[in-house]
Design a protein around this motif. Structure first.
Motif, PDB file in Angstrom:
ATOM      1  N   GLY A   1     -37.801  38.687  97.173  1.00  0.00           N
ATOM      2  CA  GLY A   1     -36.450  39.026  96.741  1.00  0.00           C
ATOM      3  C   GLY A   1     -35.417  38.105  97.340  1.00  0.00           C
ATOM      4  O   GLY A   1     -35.733  37.045  97.886  1.00  0.00           O
ATOM      5  N   SER A   2     -34.170  38.532  97.272  1.00  0.00           N
ATOM      6  CA  SER A   2     -33.035  37.730  97.726  1.00  0.00           C
ATOM      7  C   SER A   2     -32.724  37.994  99.193  1.00  0.00           C
ATOM      8  O   SER A   2     -32.711  39.146  99.644  1.00  0.00           O
ATOM      9  CB  SER A   2     -31.801  38.076  96.873  1.00  0.00           C
ATOM     10  OG  SER A   2     -30.599  37.786  97.533  1.00  0.00           O
ATOM     11  N   PHE A   3     -32.451  36.918  99.934  1.00  0.00           N
ATOM     12  CA  PHE A   3     -32.105  37.057 101.350  1.00  0.00           C
ATOM     13  C   PHE A   3     -30.836  37.891 101.516  1.00  0.00           C
ATOM     14  O   PHE A   3     -30.786  38.824 102.324  1.00  0.00           O
ATOM     15  CB  PHE A   3     -31.911  35.671 101.975  1.00  0.00           C
ATOM     16  CG  PHE A   3     -31.434  35.714 103.396  1.00  0.00           C
ATOM     17  CD1 PHE A   3     -32.315  35.980 104.433  1.00  0.00           C
ATOM     18  CD2 PHE A   3     -30.096  35.512 103.709  1.00  0.00           C
ATOM     19  CE1 PHE A   3     -31.881  36.045 105.756  1.00  0.00           C
ATOM     20  CE2 PHE A   3     -29.649  35.554 105.019  1.00  0.00           C
ATOM     21  CZ  PHE A   3     -30.546  35.826 106.046  1.00  0.00           C
ATOM     22  N   GLU A   4     -29.802  37.572 100.752  1.00  0.00           N
ATOM     23  CA  GLU A   4     -28.526  38.297 100.885  1.00  0.00           C
ATOM     24  C   GLU A   4     -28.691  39.773 100.512  1.00  0.00           C
ATOM     25  O   GLU A   4     -28.160  40.661 101.190  1.00  0.00           O
ATOM     26  CB  GLU A   4     -27.454  37.656 100.006  1.00  0.00           C
ATOM     27  CG  GLU A   4     -26.089  38.286 100.173  1.00  0.00           C
ATOM     28  CD  GLU A   4     -24.983  37.504  99.482  1.00  0.00           C
ATOM     29  OE1 GLU A   4     -23.850  38.027  99.411  1.00  0.00           O
ATOM     30  OE2 GLU A   4     -25.254  36.369  99.029  1.00  0.00           O
ATOM     31  N   GLU A   5     -29.447  40.049  99.466  1.00  0.00           N
ATOM     32  CA  GLU A   5     -29.673  41.436  99.083  1.00  0.00           C
ATOM     33  C   GLU A   5     -30.466  42.177 100.151  1.00  0.00           C
ATOM     34  O   GLU A   5     -30.245  43.371 100.400  1.00  0.00           O
ATOM     35  CB  GLU A   5     -30.408  41.494  97.741  1.00  0.00           C
ATOM     36  CG  GLU A   5     -29.531  41.092  96.556  1.00  0.00           C
ATOM     37  CD  GLU A   5     -30.296  41.061  95.249  1.00  0.00           C
ATOM     38  OE1 GLU A   5     -31.510  41.384  95.251  1.00  0.00           O
ATOM     39  OE2 GLU A   5     -29.688  40.706  94.217  1.00  0.00           O
TER      40      GLU A   5
ATOM     41  N   VAL B   1     -38.819  39.974 102.442  1.00  0.00           N
ATOM     42  CA  VAL B   1     -37.477  40.557 102.540  1.00  0.00           C
ATOM     43  C   VAL B   1     -37.483  41.918 103.221  1.00  0.00           C
ATOM     44  O   VAL B   1     -36.488  42.321 103.829  1.00  0.00           O
ATOM     45  CB  VAL B   1     -36.816  40.670 101.150  1.00  0.00           C
ATOM     46  CG1 VAL B   1     -36.456  39.304 100.601  1.00  0.00           C
ATOM     47  CG2 VAL B   1     -37.694  41.443 100.181  1.00  0.00           C
TER      48      VAL B   1
ATOM     49  N   HIS C   1     -39.760  30.350 104.070  1.00  0.00           N
ATOM     50  CA  HIS C   1     -39.672  30.723 102.657  1.00  0.00           C
ATOM     51  C   HIS C   1     -39.525  32.247 102.596  1.00  0.00           C
ATOM     52  O   HIS C   1     -40.457  32.984 102.961  1.00  0.00           O
ATOM     53  CB  HIS C   1     -40.922  30.281 101.897  1.00  0.00           C
ATOM     54  CG  HIS C   1     -40.885  30.593 100.435  1.00  0.00           C
ATOM     55  ND1 HIS C   1     -42.019  30.761  99.672  1.00  0.00           N
ATOM     56  CD2 HIS C   1     -39.833  30.799  99.589  1.00  0.00           C
ATOM     57  CE1 HIS C   1     -41.683  31.037  98.441  1.00  0.00           C
ATOM     58  NE2 HIS C   1     -40.361  31.064  98.359  1.00  0.00           N
TER      59      HIS C   1
END
Length: 281
Positions: A87-91, A6, A83
Motif C-alpha cells: 500500500g501507500s506509505f502516507e496512507e 505498510v 521498498h
C-alpha cells in the motif's frame, strides 16, 4: 532492496502516538527534576513538582500527560533501499495515527479545513508528515503531538542580514515574552535560522523535537543556544507563568543555507512535556 509492509508502519505509528502522549521522555523528566533544585521561586518549585507527579500518574495509568494530545507531526527518514509494500506509505502513516488516537482514547483535535465548517475528522488525521529520502534500508519515524497552546505562540519573521545576531536574539526573546503562560512553561524552544519562509519553520520544528540533552554540533550555534536560554530565563515568566527563574528548559537551534539577502528566523515553542517518540523499522 529491503521490503517493509505498510502494516508494520501503521502499527509502529500507532504505538508512537500513544507513547508520546502518555509517557514523558526520560531526558525531559530528568530536566524537570534538576530544575526543581535550581528554581528560585517557591511557587515555581511547587509547579515543577506537580509536573513530575502528573508525569508519574500518566505513565502508571497510560493516560495522556495533557488533555490536548495535539496534531500528530511525523518526521520520517526513509532509506532509499527500502521498498514499501502492501500500500501507500502516507496512507499507512495516517492509518497509524487513526489507530493510535482511537484505540488509545486520545483526544481528536484535527479539523478537515480551517476557515468555514471546521468539522473534526474524527480520528486526528491527517498527520503533518515530513519525509526525507536518506541512504540505507531502514525507516526512522519520529512522532511529536503538537498542542495548540504552544503552537499558537510560535512565530516567523523575515529578517535581513543587517539585523544580524542581535536581531535574531530580539525576535526570539520577544516571541517567548509575548507567549507568556499560554504554552504552559517551562518551555522547550526550537529556533530555525536560514533557508526560505517554509524551511526556517521546518528547521524550528525539528529543533523543537530535539531532546533537551542535545547540542547543535556547530560550537557557535551550541553557544548561541546557551545564550538564548539565559535570556529567556531572565524574563521571569517562570513555571506556568507564575514567576520564577525557569521559563525554558532548553533552546535548540537548527540552521540551513539561505539567500545572500535573507535572514529568516522561526521560533517553534513546545510546552514543558516536549512530547515525542521515535522508532526504527
Amino acid at each position: 532492496m529491503r521490503e517493509i509492509h505498510v502494516s508494520a508502519i501503521t502499527d509502529t505509528v500507532a504505538e508512537l502516538a500513544v507513547a508520546a502522549c502518555c509517557r514523558l521522555p526520560d531526558v525531559m523528566y530528568r530536566a524537570i527534576e534538576s530544575s526543581v533544585e535550581r528554581e528560585a521561586s517557591p511557587s515555581g518549585k511547587d509547579v515543577l513538582r506537580q509536573l513530575l507527579l502528573n508525569a508519574d500518574i500518566a505513565a502508571s495509568e497510560n493516560t495522556p500527560i495533557c488533555q490536548d494530545t495535539g496534531l500528530a507531526v511525523v518526521f520520517a527518514e526513509v532509506g532509499q533501499d527500502v521498498h514499501v509494500v502492501g500500500g501507500s506509505f502516507e496512507e499507512a502513516v495516517n492509518a497509524g495515527v487513526a489507530k493510535g488516537y482511537t484505540e488509545g482514547y486520545l483526544r481528536k483535535s484535527s479539523v478537515a479545513e480551517p476557515l468555514f465548517e471546521r468539522k473534526n475528522t474524527g480520528d486526528n488525521t491527517p498527520a503533518v508528515l515530513h519525509v526525507r529520502l536518506v541512504p540505507g534500508d531502514r525507516i526512522r519515524l519520529k512522532l511529536a503531538p503538537k498542542g495548540a497552546g504552544s503552537e499558537n505562540k510560535s512565530a516567523l519573521k523575515m529578517l535581513v542580514p543587517a539585523d544580524g545576531i542581535e536581531g535574531v536574539k530580539k525576535f526570539v526573546v520577544d516571541t517567548v515574552k509575548a507567549a507568556g503562560s499560554s504554552p504552559c512553561p517551562p518551555m522547550v524552544v526550537g529556533v530555525g535560522i536560514g533557508g526560505t519562509l517554509e524551511l526556517a519553520g521546518l528547521c524550528a520544528k525539528r529543533a523543537a523535537m530535539r531532546d533537551v540533552d542535545t547540542r547543535n554540533p556547530d560550537p557557535r550555534y551550541a553557544a548561541f543556544e546557551e545564550e538564548l536560554l539565559g535570556l529567556l530565563n531572565d524574563l521571569g515568566t517562570g513555571p506556568q507563568g507564575l514567576g520564577g527563574t525557569t521559563t525554558a528548559f532548553k533552546v535548540n537551534v537548527e540552521f540551513c543555507a539561505t539567500h545572500i539577502a535573507s535572514l529568516p528566523v522561526a521560533v517553534n515553542i513546545n510546552c514543558h512535556a516536549a512530547r515525542h517518540a521515535e522508532a526504527e523499522l
